[in-house]
Design an enzyme around this catalytic site. Structure first.
Site, PDB file in Angstrom:
ATOM      1  N   LYS A   1       1.948  -2.635  45.501  1.00  0.00           N
ATOM      2  CA  LYS A   1       2.868  -2.464  46.632  1.00  0.00           C
ATOM      3  C   LYS A   1       3.759  -3.693  46.846  1.00  0.00           C
ATOM      4  O   LYS A   1       4.858  -3.579  47.371  1.00  0.00           O
ATOM      5  CB  LYS A   1       2.092  -2.181  47.921  1.00  0.00           C
ATOM      6  CG  LYS A   1       1.133  -1.007  47.880  1.00  0.00           C
ATOM      7  CD  LYS A   1       1.847   0.320  47.827  1.00  0.00           C
ATOM      8  CE  LYS A   1       0.961   1.514  48.140  1.00  0.00           C
ATOM      9  NZ  LYS A   1      -0.140   1.735  47.183  1.00  0.00           N
TER      10      LYS A   1
HETATM   11  C1  LIG Z   1      -0.575   2.933  46.643  1.00  0.00           C
HETATM   12  C2  LIG Z   1      -1.458   2.825  45.460  1.00  0.00           C
HETATM   13  C3  LIG Z   1      -1.535   3.845  44.509  1.00  0.00           C
HETATM   14  C4  LIG Z   1      -0.770   5.145  44.639  1.00  0.00           C
HETATM   15  O1  LIG Z   1       0.619   4.946  44.545  1.00  0.00           O
HETATM   16  P1  LIG Z   1       1.628   6.075  45.081  1.00  0.00           P
HETATM   17  O2  LIG Z   1       2.966   5.472  44.954  1.00  0.00           O
HETATM   18  O3  LIG Z   1       1.228   6.336  46.504  1.00  0.00           O
HETATM   19  O4  LIG Z   1       1.428   7.259  44.241  1.00  0.00           O
HETATM   20  C5  LIG Z   1      -2.340   3.641  43.401  1.00  0.00           C
HETATM   21  N1  LIG Z   1      -3.061   2.513  43.250  1.00  0.00           N
HETATM   22  C6  LIG Z   1      -3.026   1.511  44.154  1.00  0.00           C
HETATM   23  C7  LIG Z   1      -3.859   0.302  43.940  1.00  0.00           C
HETATM   24  C8  LIG Z   1      -2.217   1.624  45.286  1.00  0.00           C
HETATM   25  O5  LIG Z   1      -2.176   0.633  46.170  1.00  0.00           O
END
Ligand SMILES: *Cc1c(COP(=O)(O)O)cnc(C)c1O
Length: 498
Positions: A113
């Site tokens: 993120k």
């Molecule tokens: C948010 C997240 C995901 C999923 O990503 P999306 O964009 O919501 O599909 C997968 N792995 C981790 C570690 C995340 O923080």
């Protein structure tokens, strides 16, 4: 470039407006009115560039109302040595021949993120200034764990903004919870929602859609905006690393320019994999996008059958950032797949809201598997994958990335396809150290920080500094509320009178 609403009932806006608004007034998601193509000479030119320069090149194609200086300033504030512990920002690591891990977790909160949320606050403040926005921007976030911390870290003490995060009390790991409850900053607010992620997300969506509530905030010179992955300003930075990974594969002579690759993405809200889809639409040669889910396999079923049905048991798994039954960004895929057909999308989203499910038409259903393959795995399979990849390849996976590797194995068994593959590695194994230690050491319980140390000793890897220091940090945020009480909780956190 202009941004339309996927539901077609709002006027088109420029990027700066789309970023500040977050979601379109008609409830739809902002989508670019066309997808720029990467020409061959542009790709060649980019192959010589640093990650930051590649980011600038791609952002320029989408943020056409930003000046070059503005984009340059945003990128340099986001992707630098203070924020990222790897000079490549998003390094592509070869695990074995044909298997590359795109490590997206070298930022300050140890999850992917950060790739978007280190950039978004800077895009947001510049956008607000462009729109002559005088009100204070209140970023409202529902998080399944990683977004919350990454948004808090990104917006901490950014002038003109406040940030409020709601997380599901029992839906995040201990490290994730501590990361949020210890967050410093004079403009940050955190509350635990008694319920799961969908409860928190539904509560936030209701607040955004409530005109009276927004009017009240307006009276206090505040305006809501979103940092959730529905915000276009979060998606566009994610396109960059897929293009960058492809360029790195060519530069490393692992493929020839023009060769197709597969990309596997552990998926929750469908944001990260959607960015890979945009990259492929821009011209990055992709054979298959492989959508990996945990036991919350609503997307697996959708991609296989064309029916999206959220009426099912919500499962708590060891990959909590993917414990999601409403994948909001899927609406953008449908927009592209239907050739921008607002009417069909409005109908499906209405069905989803009223019945918790929708069926796409035959044409769309048949089109999806051309580009996508989907699978899922159980927690036991996730743990077994962490163990076997460590033992056989000395590569340490976090549980989300392990879901991706497991589903990739299933894909290869089913199809026999051995195309060179990039796996999006979405979190540091230490961020979910408890589950990783359990998988490797057969320990069922124990103090999380002691387990992290054991994991570090076993693997010879370092615990990221920001995780290590959580042990001793002061807890600053203790608010709890029910899903129904989120509006009142928000008002009291912001210290506004009822
Ligand atoms: C948010 C997240 C995901 C999923 O990503 P999306 O964009 O919501 O599909 C997968 N792995 C981790 C570690 C995340 O923080």
């Amino acid at each position: 470039m202009y941004y339309q609403s996927s539901r077609g009932q709002s006027t088109a806006v420029k990027a700066a407006e789309a970023i500040v608004m977050g979601i379109a007034p008609d409830g739809g998601l902002f989508v670019p009115d066309f997808i720029p193509r990467l020409k061959n000479d542009f790709m060649t030119a980019m192959s010589q560039m640093t990650y930051q320069q590649r980011a600038e090149a791609i952002l320029t194609l989408y943020l056409t109302d930003f000046t070059a200086d503005e984009i340059d300033a945003c990128v340099n504030k986001a992707y630098n040595k203070e924020k990222f512990d790897h000079s490549s920002i998003a390094p592509l690591v070869k695990v074995e021949e044909g298997f590359f891990s795109l490590e997206l977790w070298h930022g300050p909160t140890s999850a992917f993120k950060d790739m978007a949320l280190q950039l978004l606050p800077h895009l947001m403040t510049i956008s607000a200034a462009k729109n002559q926005e005088k009100r204070e921007i209140v970023i409202l976030v529902a998080t399944s764990g990683d977004t919350g911390k990454a948004a808090l870290a990104g917006f901490q003490d950014v002038p003109g903004t406040r940030i409020v995060v709601f997380y599901p009390q029992d839906g995040v790991s201990k490290v994730q919870q501590r990361q949020m409850t210890t967050q410093e900053g004079n403009n940050v607010y955190v509350a635990a929602v008694i319920g799961n992620f969908d409860d928190a997300q539904s509560g936030v969506k209701k607040i955004f859609a409530d005109p009276a509530f927004n009017e009240r905030l307006n009276d206090h010179n505040m305006k809501l905006s979103s940092a959730n992955s529905i915000n276009w300003g979060r998606l566009v930075p994610q396109i960059v690393y897929y293009v960058s990974a492809y360029l790195d594969l060519v530069a490393g002579k692992h493929i020839n320019a023009g060769d197709k690759i597969n990309i596997v993405v552990p998926t929750g809200n469908f944001g990260n994999i959607l960015a890979a889809y945009y990259a492929s639409m821009m011209g990055v040669p992709v054979h298959k996008l492989i959508c990996a889910s945990n036991a919350n396999n609503v997307l697996t079923d959708f991609i296989q059958t064309g029916t999206y049905d959220r009426n099912r048991q919500f499962a708590k798994t060891i990959s909590p950032s993917m414990d999601i039954l409403i994948s909001s960004n899927l609406e953008r895929l449908l927009y592209e797949m239907t050739g921008h057909d607002h009417e069909r999308i409005c109908q499906w989203m209405k069905d989803l809201q009223q019945q918790g499910k929708y069926d796409v038409d035959e044409e769309t259903r048949l089109k999806i598997p051309d580009k996508f393959w989907a699978g899922y795995c159980s927690d036991d399979e996730t743990r077994a994958t962490i163990k076997s990849v460590w033992e056989q390849k000395q590569y340490l996976l976090d549980p989300h990335t392990a879901v991706a590797v497991n589903v990739w194995d299933k894909y290869r068994q089913t199809t026999g396809d051995n195309t060179v593959t990039v796996i999006a590695s979405t979190a540091s194994p230490f961020k979910f150290g408890q589950s990783v230690a359990e998988a490797l050491l057969d320990i069922a319980d124990g103090d999380e920080f002691e387990l992290l140390q054991k994991l570090a000793d076993l693997t010879g890897k370092d615990i990221p500094a920001a995780i290590e220091e959580l042990k001793t940090k002061e807890i600053r945020h203790k608010t709890e509320c029910s899903g129904d009480n989120m509006p009142e909780t928000l008002m009291s956190l912001l210290q506004l009178p009822d």
